[in-house]
Design a protein around this motif. Structure first.
Motif, short mmCIF file in Angstrom:
data_model
loop_
_atom_site.label_atom_id
_atom_site.label_comp_id
_atom_site.label_asym_id
_atom_site.label_seq_id
_atom_site.Cartn_x
_atom_site.Cartn_y
_atom_site.Cartn_z
N LEU A 158 0.83 -1.21 0.00
CA LEU A 158 0.00 0.00 0.00
C LEU A 158 0.86 1.27 0.00
O LEU A 158 0.61 2.21 -0.74
CB LEU A 158 -0.96 -0.02 1.20
CG LEU A 158 -1.94 1.14 1.31
CD1 LEU A 158 -2.76 1.31 0.04
CD2 LEU A 158 -2.88 0.94 2.51
N VAL B 100 1.64 6.42 -7.05
CA VAL B 100 0.58 7.15 -7.76
C VAL B 100 0.44 8.61 -7.33
O VAL B 100 -0.15 9.41 -8.05
CB VAL B 100 -0.81 6.46 -7.66
CG1 VAL B 100 -0.76 5.06 -8.24
CG2 VAL B 100 -1.34 6.47 -6.24
N THR C 185 -3.91 9.85 4.73
CA THR C 185 -4.64 9.46 3.52
C THR C 185 -4.84 7.95 3.46
O THR C 185 -5.74 7.43 4.11
CB THR C 185 -3.93 9.98 2.26
OG1 THR C 185 -2.59 9.52 2.26
CG2 THR C 185 -3.93 11.51 2.22
N THR C 186 -3.99 7.28 2.71
CA THR C 186 -4.27 5.86 2.46
C THR C 186 -4.14 4.98 3.70
O THR C 186 -4.71 3.90 3.75
CB THR C 186 -3.37 5.30 1.34
OG1 THR C 186 -2.04 5.72 1.58
CG2 THR C 186 -3.81 5.82 0.00
N VAL D 230 -10.25 5.21 -10.57
CA VAL D 230 -10.76 5.46 -9.22
C VAL D 230 -11.69 6.66 -9.22
O VAL D 230 -11.52 7.60 -9.97
CB VAL D 230 -9.63 5.74 -8.19
CG1 VAL D 230 -8.91 4.46 -7.84
CG2 VAL D 230 -8.66 6.78 -8.69
N GLN D 231 -12.68 6.55 -8.39
CA GLN D 231 -13.61 7.66 -8.20
C GLN D 231 -13.02 8.55 -7.12
O GLN D 231 -12.74 8.09 -6.03
CB GLN D 231 -14.96 7.13 -7.71
CG GLN D 231 -15.78 6.43 -8.77
CD GLN D 231 -16.22 7.39 -9.86
OE1 GLN D 231 -16.62 8.51 -9.58
NE2 GLN D 231 -16.11 6.96 -11.10
N PRO D 232 -12.82 9.83 -7.44
CA PRO D 232 -12.31 10.69 -6.38
C PRO D 232 -13.27 10.73 -5.20
O PRO D 232 -14.49 10.65 -5.39
CB PRO D 232 -12.24 12.07 -7.05
CG PRO D 232 -12.49 11.86 -8.49
CD PRO D 232 -13.11 10.53 -8.67
N VAL D 233 -12.72 10.81 -4.03
CA VAL D 233 -13.56 10.89 -2.85
C VAL D 233 -14.23 12.27 -2.85
O VAL D 233 -13.56 13.29 -2.99
CB VAL D 233 -12.71 10.71 -1.58
CG1 VAL D 233 -13.53 11.00 -0.33
CG2 VAL D 233 -12.14 9.32 -1.53
N LEU E 44 -8.39 1.81 -1.95
CA LEU E 44 -7.66 2.46 -0.86
C LEU E 44 -6.94 3.72 -1.34
O LEU E 44 -6.76 4.67 -0.59
CB LEU E 44 -6.63 1.49 -0.26
CG LEU E 44 -7.20 0.24 0.41
CD1 LEU E 44 -6.08 -0.72 0.79
CD2 LEU E 44 -7.99 0.63 1.65
N LEU E 45 -6.55 3.70 -2.61
CA LEU E 45 -5.80 4.84 -3.14
C LEU E 45 -6.70 6.02 -3.49
O LEU E 45 -6.22 7.14 -3.61
CB LEU E 45 -5.02 4.41 -4.39
CG LEU E 45 -3.93 3.36 -4.16
CD1 LEU E 45 -3.33 2.92 -5.49
CD2 LEU E 45 -2.84 3.90 -3.25
N SER E 46 -7.99 5.74 -3.62
CA SER E 46 -8.88 6.80 -4.07
C SER E 46 -8.90 8.01 -3.14
O SER E 46 -9.19 9.11 -3.56
CB SER E 46 -10.30 6.26 -4.26
OG SER E 46 -10.82 5.89 -3.01
N VAL E 47 -8.54 7.80 -1.87
CA VAL E 47 -8.53 8.94 -0.94
C VAL E 47 -7.50 9.98 -1.31
O VAL E 47 -7.54 11.11 -0.81
CB VAL E 47 -8.29 8.51 0.53
CG1 VAL E 47 -9.44 7.69 1.05
CG2 VAL E 47 -6.98 7.80 0.69
N LEU E 48 -6.58 9.62 -2.18
CA LEU E 48 -5.57 10.60 -2.59
C LEU E 48 -6.17 11.68 -3.47
O LEU E 48 -5.61 12.74 -3.64
CB LEU E 48 -4.43 9.91 -3.35
CG LEU E 48 -3.55 8.98 -2.53
CD1 LEU E 48 -2.59 8.24 -3.44
CD2 LEU E 48 -2.77 9.77 -1.49
#
Lengths: 209, 273, 209
Positions: A12, A19, A32-33, B164-167, C80-84
């Motif tokens: 992770l 990214v 964040t993650t 990914v969908q942005p939060v 999990l990465l989407s929070v970025l």
């Protein structure tokens, strides 16, 4: 707080640093993650150290710069990789580099103080360009007539030049020597003698996060 | 120490400027310089301190023993040449000329007795500034040599495996906003009814008359024939309201054979069965 | 053509694929960073295969897509990465707030009834946004032609506004009285002409600050 095993944590952290479009500090990772997971400082540090070692023999490296960790290409490959981009890296004028050097080594510093040391006027364009690049920023105003802006370098400046802190700047010692000489020198009203120590601390000062 | 400083200016000089592709290593000894060249030379200096440093290095002098007389003479030659050529001379160069002249004249004056001879050296301030500027000049060069993104380092731009969908961060709402929104809606509703009733009644009444004209008491007219597409939605609504009103007032009669069957309209009230 | 050993070739291919901003095919690699080197097809393929294997257990993977090879984060980490990436939704429009207010005070209520009070159509988007935020939900259907959905607020709505029950909503009657008093307001007709109910209009929101 969810649990995460070491292998998953490593994946992770690796993927996040990969990214992310900017370097990420440990605390930013936690915000964040990693926010949902119970991860100790020790675990996180050891995972990052392991990643740094994993990439050591590779074509890309995991390095620490001022604002955190980032993946970047191996230094020695740069000349070969440059063909991927049509435009060559911009060159900076001596005037700009000297201004930047003074801001980096003598921050916080006013434009007038820069002009005093360089012996010539600093064009507004230089300050504008450096500000737009987010290499410098105004950190306050000097309490003298005109309240001139005090400039300091940013973390983005350090990141751009692959530095972890200002202490890593080359020839920092020479500046130290100069500064010490100045402080002994009582007669000469130097450009530096009016520097005070109670100035706002720029964000880009060496930190140990 | 950088390469530039290690190399003596005579053995390995740094080109001052390039004129028509040719490196101009040194200022020609006889002061004749083509005007364009002088312009380039002037541009290649970052101000009077830079020019002074160049002159000192060129003569292999030590900054700390600044030979003011010689340096001033050379500096003045430059400044005079520039003035003669009517080049726009930066004011800083003239200020430096004045500083040098002042130092020179002070050195010529008899020294007053003093405890601290060093502090009284009129060159001290200029020497300090030259040393300081030299450090800045070196630092600028070293910063330039520092690895940089886009030249020596390429940052990695990673892709996420899956889109990914942005939060999404939802906007905040205060309870007051809800209360006010309700109040406004009610307020407007009151006004809305007031205004629309008059307007709509008129157009509905008008439409009622037209529908009455369209349908007959002899035979059935299909309901859909009473709507025309070119009137748009608003027109259909008015027609519909008019029909409902007519039915309510028993002026027309609607019949439908079965569920989902076509509806027919006929003039007249409910037939007494 | 210069020679390049296998380790160097692997590093160069790896760095190229890492820093390139698009996937790169083998031929594109040959045209750019490998242009100066004598590399056989077999060598290049085997180096790429080796890299794919090297990264198999990692948080980053080397994959082949339509236009070539690229590094990407492990698929399973995407959520999990989407929070970025965070996006602030625009402030709610007056139409949205009024719809919410009507549902709160007049629940259960149909869309038609809301439209009747507001005098304008309620866009599906408003109902969707409020439903997605879990502030409203369908609690049944009105037994009239078309069986329209009846909306009501949720427990999450109460939680957000720190209310224990709907009874704690500021008294509606109080506002009805106020509304009646204000109905003489000459400004009102202009409000009716407002049809831009889907657009955010934060400036026009009434605030009590």
């Amino acid at each position: 707080m969810k649990r995460i095993n070491r292998a998953q944590l490593k994946q992770l952290v690796e993927a996040t640093l990969f990214v992310a479009d900017k370097p990420m500090s440990k605390s930013r990772l936690r915000e964040t993650t990693l926010a949902a997971f119970a991860v100790s400082d020790k675990q996180l540090s050891s995972v990052i150290e392991e990643l740094i070692l994993d990439y050591q023999p590779r074509g890309i490296q995991l390095v620490e710069v001022a604002s955190g960790y980032r993946f970047q290409s191996l230094d020695s490959l740069a000349p070969l990789l440059s063909v991927l981009w049509q435009e060559s890296a911009p060159k900076y004028s001596r005037a700009m580099l000297e201004t930047l050097a003074l801001i980096a080594y003598r921050q916080p510093i006013t434009r007038g103080e820069i002009e005093q040391v360089r012996g010539v006027a600093v064009s507004s364009n230089i300050i504008k360009t450096l500000t737009e690049r987010e290499w410098i920023k105004t950190v306050g105003h000097k309490e003298v007539p005109g309240r001139p802006a005090l400039y300091a370098t940013t973390k983005a400046f350090l990141d751009y030049f692959s530095l972890k802190s200002l202490a890593e700047l080359p020839s920092a010692e020479q500046f130290d020597v100069l500064a010490n000489q100045d402080s002994d020198d009582t007669e000469v009203p130097s450009a530096m003698s009016d520097r005070t120590n109670d100035k706002p601390e720029p964000e880009s000062l060496p930190t140990n996060e | 120490m950088s390469e530039f400083q290690d190399a003596g200016p005579v053995q390995q000089p740094l080109p001052l400027a390039f004129i028509h592709g040719q490196a101009l290593i040194e200022k020609p000894q006889d002061l004749y310089i083509p005007p364009e060249a002088l312009e380039v030379i002037l541009e290649s200096f970052e101000g009077p301190l830079d020019l002074l440093l160049y002159l000192i290095k060129k003569q292999k002098f030590d900054i700390t023993t600044l030979p003011v007389a010689q340096i001033t003479a050379q500096y003045m030659e430059y400044v005079e040449a520039m003035t003669a050529l009517k080049l726009e001379l930066a004011a800083e160069y003239l200020v430096m000329a004045a500083v040098l002249a002042e130092i020179k004249s002070r050195l010529l004056l008899p020294k007053p007795p003093s405890d601290n001879a060093e502090e009284d050296d009129p060159r001290a301030e200029l020497i300090r500034r030259l040393k300081e500027y030299e450090v800045v000049k070196d630092a600028a060069r070293e910063i330039d040599a520092q690895p940089r993104i886009g030249r020596d380092i390429y940052a990695v731009r990673g892709e996420v495996g899956q889109p990914v969908q942005p939060v999404k961060i939802d906007p905040d709402v205060a309870l007051d906003d809800i209360v006010h929104a309700f109040r406004n809606a009610m307020k407007r509703a009151a006004a809305f009814e007031h205004h629309t009733i008059e307007k709509e009644v008129l157009s509905t009444r008008e439409r009622m008359s037209r529908i009455m004209e369209q349908v007959s008491d002899e035979h059935y007219t299909p309901l859909d024939a009473l709507f025309t597409f070119d009137e748009g939605r608003a027109g259909c609504v008015v027609s519909f309201l008019a029909i409902l009103e007519l039915v309510k007032e028993q002026m027309i009669l609607c019949t439908q054979a079965g569920p989902y069957a076509r509806i027919y309209v006929k003039l007249g009230g409910y037939e007494e069965d």
